[in-house]
Structure formats: structure tokens, C-alpha cells
Design an enzyme around this catalytic site. Structure first.
Site, PDB file in Angstrom:
ATOM      1  N   GLU A  23       1.348   0.454   1.341  1.00 21.44           N
ATOM      2  CA  GLU A  23       2.241   1.549   0.968  1.00 21.44           C
ATOM      3  C   GLU A  23       2.316   2.606   2.066  1.00 21.44           C
ATOM      4  O   GLU A  23       1.580   2.560   3.056  1.00 21.44           O
ATOM      5  CB  GLU A  23       1.763   2.155  -0.364  1.00 21.44           C
ATOM      6  CG  GLU A  23       1.775   1.108  -1.472  1.00 21.44           C
ATOM      7  CD  GLU A  23       1.446   1.640  -2.845  1.00 21.44           C
ATOM      8  OE1 GLU A  23       0.909   2.769  -2.958  1.00 21.44           O
ATOM      9  OE2 GLU A  23       1.725   0.921  -3.826  1.00 21.44           O
ATOM     10  N   GLU A  60       3.704 -10.205  -1.024  1.00 17.63           N
ATOM     11  CA  GLU A  60       4.353 -11.502  -0.775  1.00 17.63           C
ATOM     12  C   GLU A  60       5.017 -11.519   0.600  1.00 17.63           C
ATOM     13  O   GLU A  60       4.881 -12.469   1.370  1.00 17.63           O
ATOM     14  CB  GLU A  60       5.414 -11.794  -1.839  1.00 17.63           C
ATOM     15  CG  GLU A  60       4.881 -11.950  -3.246  1.00 17.63           C
ATOM     16  CD  GLU A  60       4.879 -10.647  -4.033  1.00 17.63           C
ATOM     17  OE1 GLU A  60       4.538  -9.591  -3.454  1.00 17.63           O
ATOM     18  OE2 GLU A  60       5.208 -10.687  -5.226  1.00 17.63           O
ATOM     19  N   CYS A  77       9.306  -9.460  -6.432  1.00 14.51           N
ATOM     20  CA  CYS A  77      10.527  -8.651  -6.592  1.00 14.51           C
ATOM     21  C   CYS A  77      11.705  -9.389  -5.940  1.00 14.51           C
ATOM     22  O   CYS A  77      11.523 -10.390  -5.226  1.00 14.51           O
ATOM     23  CB  CYS A  77      10.334  -7.267  -5.960  1.00 14.51           C
ATOM     24  SG  CYS A  77      10.426  -7.255  -4.161  1.00 14.51           S
TER      25      CYS A  77
HETATM   26  N1  THU Z   1       4.256  -4.980  -5.284  1.00 18.43           N
HETATM   27  C1  THU Z   1       3.917  -6.129  -4.619  1.00 18.43           C
HETATM   28  O1  THU Z   1       3.182  -6.084  -3.637  1.00 18.43           O
HETATM   29  N2  THU Z   1       4.403  -7.298  -5.081  1.00 18.43           N
HETATM   30  C2  THU Z   1       5.169  -7.439  -6.214  1.00 18.43           C
HETATM   31  O2  THU Z   1       5.512  -8.547  -6.582  1.00 18.43           O
HETATM   32  C3  THU Z   1       5.577  -6.252  -6.959  1.00 18.43           C
HETATM   33  C4  THU Z   1       5.143  -4.958  -6.412  1.00 18.43           C
HETATM   34  C5  THU Z   1       3.676  -3.720  -4.819  1.00 18.43           C
HETATM   35  C6  THU Z   1       4.610  -2.720  -4.226  1.00 18.43           C
HETATM   36  C7  THU Z   1       3.870  -1.433  -4.495  1.00 18.43           C
HETATM   37  O3  THU Z   1       2.913  -1.223  -3.472  1.00 18.43           O
HETATM   38  C8  THU Z   1       3.130  -1.678  -5.790  1.00 18.43           C
HETATM   39  O4  THU Z   1       3.082  -3.077  -5.941  1.00 18.43           O
HETATM   40  C9  THU Z   1       3.769  -1.052  -7.012  1.00 18.43           C
HETATM   41  O5  THU Z   1       5.102  -1.363  -7.102  1.00 18.43           O
END
Ligand code: THU
Length: 133
Positions: free
Chosen positions: A51, A62, A93
């Protein structure tokens, strides 16, 4: 297309995705995610969500795993595994689905729940009518 993946490979992918989840940098969402990809060469690459204080710059686990494989010269993805600490299955996502599809039209996506239960779906099911050039 039916892909034959050995249980031992699935276990290793889950193990490595969980290992990657430990490296997740998620001070804002507090939602750690780990992923692993198996390539046609039989190698496994890891990724975690990273993040940023400028939220939109965040990268999902992913995509990080796919880009890790590509950066190592390994572009043919066969299986992608994703794990989180959620009691529900974590599913890639939309942006990640398109990126996964780019490097494997028949990728098997393995989603892992907190209690260890898994769900498997083909990328073509998760992203019907995917865009490709
Ligand atoms: N996130 C992922 O890494 N993969 C997913 O499939 C969904 C969301 C992460 C993005 C963000 O850092 C956190 O999860 C919350 O959305």
C-alpha cells in the site's frame, strides 16, 4: 480446459502465498494478502499487497506475484493462488483478473479462506469476454 495440478503443488503454492502474506505492507487497510504463481517452467513466484499513503498507488498481491514472475523472465502462468485472513474467500479484483489473463489464458485461480478451505476457478470464468489485443 482441464489442468492437472498435483495436490503437492497446490500445498506448496498455499504455503508460499501464506509466506508472502507475512511481507504484506498494509498499514492503511490492515488487510494482508499473499499470492503465489506457478509457471509453465514449474517455478513459483510470490507477491503481497503493497500500500501507499497515496492510496491509489497500492498494488494487490496477485499483480505483485505476476509481475515478479515476468520480471524474472517467466511469463507463462499456469496457476495463481491467493490467500488472506478473511473468513470469506478472497477473489482477485477486476484489474488483477485482466493482468492474470494477459499471462495465461487458462490460469487456474485458487482462492484460500482463513480456515484453509479452497475454491478453484478458471480465469476465463472469473473474467468472461476478457480484453486482448
Ligand atoms: N487486495 C489484494 O491484494 N488482493 C485482492 O484480491 C483484493 C484486495 C489488497 C489491496 C489493499 O491493499 C487491501 O487488499 C484492501 O483492499
Amino acid at each position: 480446459m482441464k489442468i492437472n495440478i498435483e495436490k503437492i503443488q497446490i500445498d506448496e503454492l498455499i504455503k508460499q502465498a501464506k509466506q508472502a502474506k507475512k511481507n504484506s505492507y498494509c498499514p492503511y487497510s490492515k488487510f494482508p494478502v499473499g499470492a503465489s504463481v506457478l509457471t509453465a517452467k514449474g517455478k513459483i513466484y510470490q507477491g503481497c499487497n503493497v500500500e501507499n499513503s497515496s492510496y491509489g498507488l497500492t498494488i494487490c498481491a496477485e499483480r505483485a506475484a505476476v509481475f515478479n514472475a515476468v520480471a524474472c523472465g517467466d511469463r507463462e502462468i499456469v496457476v495463481l493462488c491467493v490467500v488472506s485472513d478473511d473468513s470469506k474467500w478472497i477473489t482477485p479484483c477486476g484489474a488483477c483478473r485482466q493482468v492474470i489473463y494477459e499471462f495465461g489464458k487458462n490460469v487456474l485461480v485458487i482462492m484460500v479462506r482463513k480456515d484453509g478451505k479452497i475454491k478453484k476457478k478458471q480465469i476465463s470464468f472469473l473474467l468472461p469476454d476478457a480484453f486482448s489485443l
